[in-house]
Motif scaffolding. Structure first.
Motif, PDB file in Angstrom:
ATOM      1  N   MET A   1      85.611  63.565  43.440  1.00  0.00           N
ATOM      2  CA  MET A   1      84.559  64.459  42.943  1.00  0.00           C
ATOM      3  C   MET A   1      84.731  64.774  41.466  1.00  0.00           C
ATOM      4  SD  MET A   1      82.523  64.650  45.420  1.00  0.00           S
ATOM      5  CE  MET A   1      81.399  65.925  44.852  1.00  0.00           C
ATOM      6  N   ASP A   2      85.919  64.510  40.900  1.00  0.00           N
ATOM      7  CA  ASP A   2      86.107  64.654  39.453  1.00  0.00           C
ATOM      8  C   ASP A   2      85.241  63.658  38.689  1.00  0.00           C
ATOM      9  OD1 ASP A   2      87.994  66.573  40.014  1.00  0.00           O
ATOM     10  OD2 ASP A   2      89.720  65.249  39.704  1.00  0.00           O
ATOM     11  N   HIS A   3      84.797  62.604  39.365  1.00  0.00           N
ATOM     12  CA  HIS A   3      83.999  61.559  38.720  1.00  0.00           C
ATOM     13  C   HIS A   3      82.498  61.805  38.845  1.00  0.00           C
ATOM     14  CE1 HIS A   3      87.347  58.719  37.857  1.00  0.00           C
ATOM     15  NE2 HIS A   3      87.922  59.435  38.806  1.00  0.00           N
ATOM     16  N   VAL A   4      82.102  62.901  39.495  1.00  0.00           N
ATOM     17  CA  VAL A   4      80.691  63.240  39.682  1.00  0.00           C
ATOM     18  C   VAL A   4      80.296  64.338  38.704  1.00  0.00           C
ATOM     19  CG1 VAL A   4      78.992  64.217  41.287  1.00  0.00           C
ATOM     20  CG2 VAL A   4      80.715  62.589  42.113  1.00  0.00           C
TER      21      VAL A   4
ATOM     22  N   ILE B   1      77.316  59.712  38.548  1.00  0.00           N
ATOM     23  CA  ILE B   1      78.681  59.572  38.048  1.00  0.00           C
ATOM     24  C   ILE B   1      78.772  60.087  36.613  1.00  0.00           C
ATOM     25  CG2 ILE B   1      80.518  57.913  37.518  1.00  0.00           C
ATOM     26  CD1 ILE B   1      80.013  58.360  40.518  1.00  0.00           C
ATOM     27  N   GLY B   2      79.834  60.815  36.324  1.00  0.00           N
ATOM     28  CA  GLY B   2      80.025  61.354  34.983  1.00  0.00           C
ATOM     29  C   GLY B   2      81.303  60.899  34.303  1.00  0.00           C
TER      30      GLY B   2
ATOM     31  N   LYS C   1      81.241  61.049  53.624  1.00  0.00           N
ATOM     32  CA  LYS C   1      81.000  62.047  52.597  1.00  0.00           C
ATOM     33  C   LYS C   1      81.193  61.416  51.210  1.00  0.00           C
ATOM     34  CE  LYS C   1      80.825  65.118  55.962  1.00  0.00           C
ATOM     35  NZ  LYS C   1      79.541  65.544  56.537  1.00  0.00           N
ATOM     36  N   LEU C   2      80.809  62.160  50.200  1.00  0.00           N
ATOM     37  CA  LEU C   2      80.848  61.617  48.832  1.00  0.00           C
ATOM     38  C   LEU C   2      82.234  61.128  48.404  1.00  0.00           C
ATOM     39  CD1 LEU C   2      78.311  63.842  46.920  1.00  0.00           C
ATOM     40  CD2 LEU C   2      78.376  61.346  46.933  1.00  0.00           C
ATOM     41  N   PRO C   3      83.325  61.861  48.639  1.00  0.00           N
ATOM     42  CA  PRO C   3      84.623  61.333  48.209  1.00  0.00           C
ATOM     43  C   PRO C   3      84.941  59.969  48.830  1.00  0.00           C
ATOM     44  CG  PRO C   3      84.807  63.670  48.687  1.00  0.00           C
ATOM     45  CD  PRO C   3      83.447  63.246  49.164  1.00  0.00           C
ATOM     46  N   THR C   4      84.598  59.802  50.099  1.00  0.00           N
ATOM     47  CA  THR C   4      84.845  58.526  50.770  1.00  0.00           C
ATOM     48  C   THR C   4      83.995  57.420  50.162  1.00  0.00           C
ATOM     49  OG1 THR C   4      85.363  59.690  52.823  1.00  0.00           O
ATOM     50  CG2 THR C   4      84.833  57.353  52.998  1.00  0.00           C
ATOM     51  N   LEU C   5      82.726  57.718  49.907  1.00  0.00           N
ATOM     52  CA  LEU C   5      81.830  56.709  49.333  1.00  0.00           C
ATOM     53  C   LEU C   5      82.287  56.280  47.943  1.00  0.00           C
ATOM     54  CD1 LEU C   5      78.349  58.153  50.361  1.00  0.00           C
ATOM     55  CD2 LEU C   5      79.526  56.192  51.373  1.00  0.00           C
ATOM     56  N   ILE C   6      82.656  57.243  47.120  1.00  0.00           N
ATOM     57  CA  ILE C   6      83.075  56.932  45.752  1.00  0.00           C
ATOM     58  C   ILE C   6      84.350  56.095  45.761  1.00  0.00           C
ATOM     59  CG2 ILE C   6      83.960  57.969  43.611  1.00  0.00           C
ATOM     60  CD1 ILE C   6      81.937  60.300  44.242  1.00  0.00           C
ATOM     61  N   ALA C   7      85.309  56.479  46.600  1.00  0.00           N
ATOM     62  CA  ALA C   7      86.547  55.709  46.697  1.00  0.00           C
ATOM     63  C   ALA C   7      86.263  54.293  47.201  1.00  0.00           C
ATOM     64  CB  ALA C   7      87.528  56.418  47.633  1.00  0.00           C
ATOM     65  N   TRP C   8      85.375  54.167  48.179  1.00  0.00           N
ATOM     66  CA  TRP C   8      85.055  52.861  48.759  1.00  0.00           C
ATOM     67  C   TRP C   8      84.390  51.945  47.730  1.00  0.00           C
ATOM     68  CZ3 TRP C   8      86.159  50.003  52.916  1.00  0.00           C
ATOM     69  CH2 TRP C   8      85.329  48.914  53.207  1.00  0.00           C
ATOM     70  N   VAL C   9      83.332  52.450  47.085  1.00  0.00           N
ATOM     71  CA  VAL C   9      82.592  51.623  46.129  1.00  0.00           C
ATOM     72  C   VAL C   9      83.482  51.213  44.963  1.00  0.00           C
ATOM     73  CG1 VAL C   9      80.683  51.618  44.481  1.00  0.00           C
ATOM     74  CG2 VAL C   9      80.337  52.544  46.777  1.00  0.00           C
ATOM     75  N   SER C  10      84.364  52.127  44.534  1.00  0.00           N
ATOM     76  CA  SER C  10      85.197  51.828  43.357  1.00  0.00           C
ATOM     77  C   SER C  10      86.292  50.809  43.661  1.00  0.00           C
ATOM     78  CB  SER C  10      85.819  53.116  42.805  1.00  0.00           C
ATOM     79  OG  SER C  10      86.848  53.612  43.643  1.00  0.00           O
TER      80      SER C  10
ATOM     81  N   LEU D   1      82.916  52.248  38.375  1.00  0.00           N
ATOM     82  CA  LEU D   1      81.852  53.230  38.230  1.00  0.00           C
ATOM     83  C   LEU D   1      81.879  53.785  36.808  1.00  0.00           C
ATOM     84  CD1 LEU D   1      82.218  55.103  41.644  1.00  0.00           C
ATOM     85  CD2 LEU D   1      80.496  53.402  40.989  1.00  0.00           C
ATOM     86  N   VAL D   2      80.701  53.889  36.203  1.00  0.00           N
ATOM     87  CA  VAL D   2      80.608  54.361  34.816  1.00  0.00           C
ATOM     88  C   VAL D   2      79.618  55.516  34.747  1.00  0.00           C
ATOM     89  CG1 VAL D   2      81.175  52.080  33.891  1.00  0.00           C
ATOM     90  CG2 VAL D   2      78.776  52.725  34.198  1.00  0.00           C
ATOM     91  N   PRO D   3      79.725  56.355  33.713  1.00  0.00           N
ATOM     92  CA  PRO D   3      78.810  57.483  33.585  1.00  0.00           C
ATOM     93  C   PRO D   3      77.348  57.040  33.625  1.00  0.00           C
ATOM     94  CG  PRO D   3      80.635  57.768  32.076  1.00  0.00           C
ATOM     95  CD  PRO D   3      80.791  56.400  32.671  1.00  0.00           C
ATOM     96  N   GLY D   4      76.571  57.757  34.401  1.00  0.00           N
ATOM     97  CA  GLY D   4      75.155  57.441  34.571  1.00  0.00           C
ATOM     98  C   GLY D   4      74.850  56.657  35.835  1.00  0.00           C
ATOM     99  N   ASP D   5      75.849  55.998  36.418  1.00  0.00           N
ATOM    100  CA  ASP D   5      75.616  55.298  37.681  1.00  0.00           C
ATOM    101  C   ASP D   5      75.105  56.280  38.727  1.00  0.00           C
ATOM    102  OD1 ASP D   5      76.416  52.868  36.664  1.00  0.00           O
ATOM    103  OD2 ASP D   5      78.352  52.822  37.695  1.00  0.00           O
TER     104      ASP D   5
END
Length: 229
Positions: A94-97, A81-82, A170-179, A184-188
């Motif tokens: 994906m803007d958060h990766v 995460i960035g 996929k990654l967008p689904t995972l990021i939305a789900w976890v958040s 989520l913070v940079p470095g996660d």
């Protein structure tokens, strides 16, 4: 400039992210890995975690714990995460990766599957159970993160050989789900699951022993190799 170079043999590469706030992992996230176990494909992501203290560098040693006789390998695509976010939409996830790296979600199956109330945490988070590397590859440098060859070999024998196209979520689904649950913070670090070929589901099962060398490789991201001691 080329002026600030040192011979590769004189340096020890550390993990590209060594002290994240969170290491978030996903279970049963490859279709072919679900088939290997004879289980249904999950309808929602299965989330667990590893403690950051499990992280080691791409060529550091995995310490085989005295408390386990069933240590296993799991090559995984890791996203870093960035950009901070909560309740992230899939369309902007994906803007958060910031980028990707190779991970080995080393697992003590006896602790994961039978002990500690069958909660996965302890079996997943022994010290040295999260090799990462060899580099953080920025997302702009990867043509299609959901179409990368992913492989793991033990002592030169190919054990896992699949493609990230097999990811259930996929990654967008995972990021939305976890958040939905945590900020989520940079470095996660988000470990996205492993393909088939792990040791525990082989007939007979195969587990790591001291002296083994485990090599994990993802196309475009590089290779890590860790000796079990």
């Amino acid at each position: 400039s080329g002026r600030h170079r040192v011979p590769r043999g004189t340096v020890r590469l550390l993990a590209p992210v060594g002290d994240p706030q969170k290491v978030i992992a996903v279970g049963l996230n490859y279709r072919d890995h679900c088939q290997e176990q004879g289980v249904s494909v999950p309808k929602e992501p299965i989330i667990f975690s590893k403690f950051p203290s499990a992280i080691i560098g791409p060529f550091d040693d995995i310490v085989h714990p005295q408390d386990s006789s069933e240590v296993d390998w799991e090559v995984e695509l890791a996203a870093v995460i960035g950009k901070e976010g909560r309740h992230i939409e899939e369309s902007s996830a994906m803007d958060h990766v910031v980028g990707f790296t190779v991970a080995n979600d080393v697992s003590a199956r006896d602790w994961q599957m039978r002990r500690n109330g069958r909660q996965w945490l302890l079996g997943k988070t022994f010290d040295t159970f999260c090799p990462l590397g060899p580099a953080l590859v920025t997302k702009e440098a990867v043509a299609d993160v959901h179409n990368l060859g992913i492989r793991c070999s033990v002592n030169g024998q190919l054990m896992q050989d699949s493609n990230t196209s097999q990811l259930v979520f996929k990654l967008p689904t995972l990021i939305a789900w976890v958040s939905r649950f945590v900020t989520l913070v940079p470095g996660d670090i988000l470990l996205t699951g492993t393909p088939p070929g792990v040791g525990v589901f082989r007939k007979p099962p195969v587990f790591l022993k001291r002296g083994d060398k485990v090599q994990c490789e993802i196309e475009e991201l590089g290779t890590i190799c860790n000796k079990v001691v």
